[in-house]
Design an enzyme around this catalytic site. Structure first.
Site, PDB file in Angstrom:
ATOM      1  CG  MET A 109      -8.390   7.329   2.240  1.00 43.38           C
ATOM      2  SD  MET A 109      -7.527   7.375   3.826  1.00 43.38           S
ATOM      3  CE  MET A 109      -6.690   5.782   3.772  1.00 43.38           C
ATOM      4  CG  ASP A 167      -6.517  -2.833   2.719  1.00 44.11           C
ATOM      5  OD1 ASP A 167      -5.472  -2.646   3.365  1.00 44.11           O
ATOM      6  OD2 ASP A 167      -7.059  -1.950   2.012  1.00 44.11           O
ATOM      7  CG  ASP A 174      -5.126   2.492   0.517  1.00 45.16           C
ATOM      8  OD1 ASP A 174      -6.097   1.722   0.402  1.00 45.16           O
ATOM      9  OD2 ASP A 174      -4.011   2.135   0.953  1.00 45.16           O
ATOM     10  CG  MET A 217     -11.327   3.372   1.540  1.00 37.42           C
ATOM     11  SD  MET A 217      -9.825   3.270   2.515  1.00 37.42           S
ATOM     12  CE  MET A 217      -8.619   3.444   1.208  1.00 37.42           C
ATOM     13  CG  HIS A 260      -9.216   0.335  -1.015  1.00 39.32           C
ATOM     14  ND1 HIS A 260      -8.693   0.053   0.230  1.00 39.32           N
ATOM     15  CD2 HIS A 260     -10.567   0.316  -0.860  1.00 39.32           C
ATOM     16  CE1 HIS A 260      -9.670  -0.124   1.100  1.00 39.32           C
ATOM     17  NE2 HIS A 260     -10.819   0.037   0.468  1.00 39.32           N
ATOM     18  CB  SER A 275      -0.909   0.006   1.230  1.00 42.69           C
ATOM     19  OG  SER A 275      -1.511   1.281   1.349  1.00 42.69           O
ATOM     20  CG  HIS A 279      -3.799  -1.371  -1.862  1.00 45.07           C
ATOM     21  ND1 HIS A 279      -4.871  -2.105  -2.313  1.00 45.07           N
ATOM     22  CD2 HIS A 279      -4.262  -0.624  -0.825  1.00 45.07           C
ATOM     23  CE1 HIS A 279      -5.935  -1.832  -1.573  1.00 45.07           C
ATOM     24  NE2 HIS A 279      -5.593  -0.923  -0.662  1.00 45.07           N
ATOM     25  CG  MET A 282     -12.103  -2.738   4.417  1.00 45.96           C
ATOM     26  SD  MET A 282     -10.532  -2.204   3.709  1.00 45.96           S
ATOM     27  CE  MET A 282      -9.652  -1.556   5.125  1.00 45.96           C
TER      28      MET A 282
HETATM   29  C1  DX5 Z   1      -6.520   1.804   5.065  1.00 40.78           C
HETATM   30  C2  DX5 Z   1      -6.053   1.291   3.755  1.00 40.78           C
HETATM   31  C3  DX5 Z   1      -4.985   0.265   3.798  1.00 40.78           C
HETATM   32  C4  DX5 Z   1      -3.745   0.650   4.545  1.00 40.78           C
HETATM   33  C5  DX5 Z   1      -3.149  -0.623   5.071  1.00 40.78           C
HETATM   34  O1  DX5 Z   1      -7.778   2.336   4.969  1.00 40.78           O
HETATM   35  O2  DX5 Z   1      -7.131   0.735   3.017  1.00 40.78           O
HETATM   36  O3  DX5 Z   1      -4.668  -0.179   2.475  1.00 40.78           O
HETATM   37  O4  DX5 Z   1      -2.802   1.357   3.783  1.00 40.78           O
HETATM   38  O5  DX5 Z   1      -2.042  -0.315   5.845  1.00 40.78           O
HETATM   39  P1  DX5 Z   1      -1.312  -1.399   6.747  1.00 40.78           P
HETATM   40  O6  DX5 Z   1      -0.873  -2.506   5.869  1.00 40.78           O
HETATM   41  O7  DX5 Z   1      -0.194  -0.606   7.344  1.00 40.78           O
HETATM   42  O8  DX5 Z   1      -2.325  -1.849   7.776  1.00 40.78           O
HETATM   43 ZN    ZN Z   2      -6.595  -0.151   1.051  1.00 41.33          ZN
END
Ligand code: DX5
Ligand code: ZN
Length: 215
Positions: free
Chosen positions: A36, A173, A34, A66, A64, A7, A32, A135
């Protein structure tokens, strides 16, 4: 073989090219990414300008989302270079429509489930998704500890897919590390996201090799 998607959230952004390059060298399968929006989750990460840079790297992008109402941005993320686009079941009133939009744009379509979301609704969408993202933390931040209550859901999703004779990717994840990766793969995960565990590892290659050796 269980695959790995580091990620980007956990990378050193001052050295983005180097960070992505060293994950590719370590054997990562995807990057990956992310996204947000400060609405669906209580944090804001990054978007298109960073993606324009990341797509120039060697790894396919696992996006991903969010964000609330992801349907507004699916085409834009596909055009920006996504290979996989995953939307949260909780973030849209029209999940089926989102999945069609993602596939029509030429990407693999994923459904993400928050820790409290039961996988039951998946049965009505069989054949319309390529991936289920389970998740194992509350989304919004990297570096959290895995919620043990979510681990059983991986097996539940695998059993549900099996009962329909389907073989979608099950991605996990949140809080993935060297200690729990084998259990996640055993439960049925085929793609593990790891931010802290990949970018923070002394030897990310050894971690990724361990995951590749599972299942
Ligand atoms: C959080 C993200 C994850 C995050 C995971 O909302 O979706 O992808 O980066 O991080 P780690 O692997 O550090 O838990
Ligand atoms: Zn993620």
């Amino acid at each position: 073989m269980t695959k790995v998607a580091p990620s980007l959230l956990a990378a050193d952004f001052l050295h983005l090219e180097h960070e992505i390059g060293r994950m590719a060298e370590a054997g990562a399968d995807y990057l990956h990414f992310d996204v947000m929006d400060g609405q669906f989750v209580p944090n804001i990460s990054f978007g298109f300008p960073l993606m324009a840079a990341a797509r120039k790297g060697p790894l396919p992008l696992d996006v991903h989302l969010m964000i609330e109402r992801p349907e507004q941005f699916i085409d834009a993320f596909a055009k920006a270079g996504a290979s996989i686009i995953t939307v949260h079941q909780e973030a849209t009133k029209h999940l089926d429509r989102c999945l069609h939009m993602i596939r029509d744009a030429g990407c693999l379509a994923g459904i993400a489930l928050n820790p409290h979301t039961a996988p039951d609704d998946l049965r009505y969408l069989m054949g319309e998704f390529d991936l289920v993202l389970v998740m194992t933390i509350n989304p919004g931040f990297g570096g959290q500890k895995m919620l043990p209550g979510c681990i059983q859901k991986i097996a539940d999703v695998r059993a549900l897919l099996d009962s329909y004779g389907r073989d979608a990717i099950i991605e996990v994840d949140g809080g993935v590390n060297m200690q729990n990766a084998a259990l996640l793969s055993e439960k049925g995960a085929s793609l593990l996201v790891a931010g802290t565990a990949c970018f923070g590892a002394e030897d990310p290659g050894a971690f990724i090799e361990h995951i590749h050796s599972l299942g």
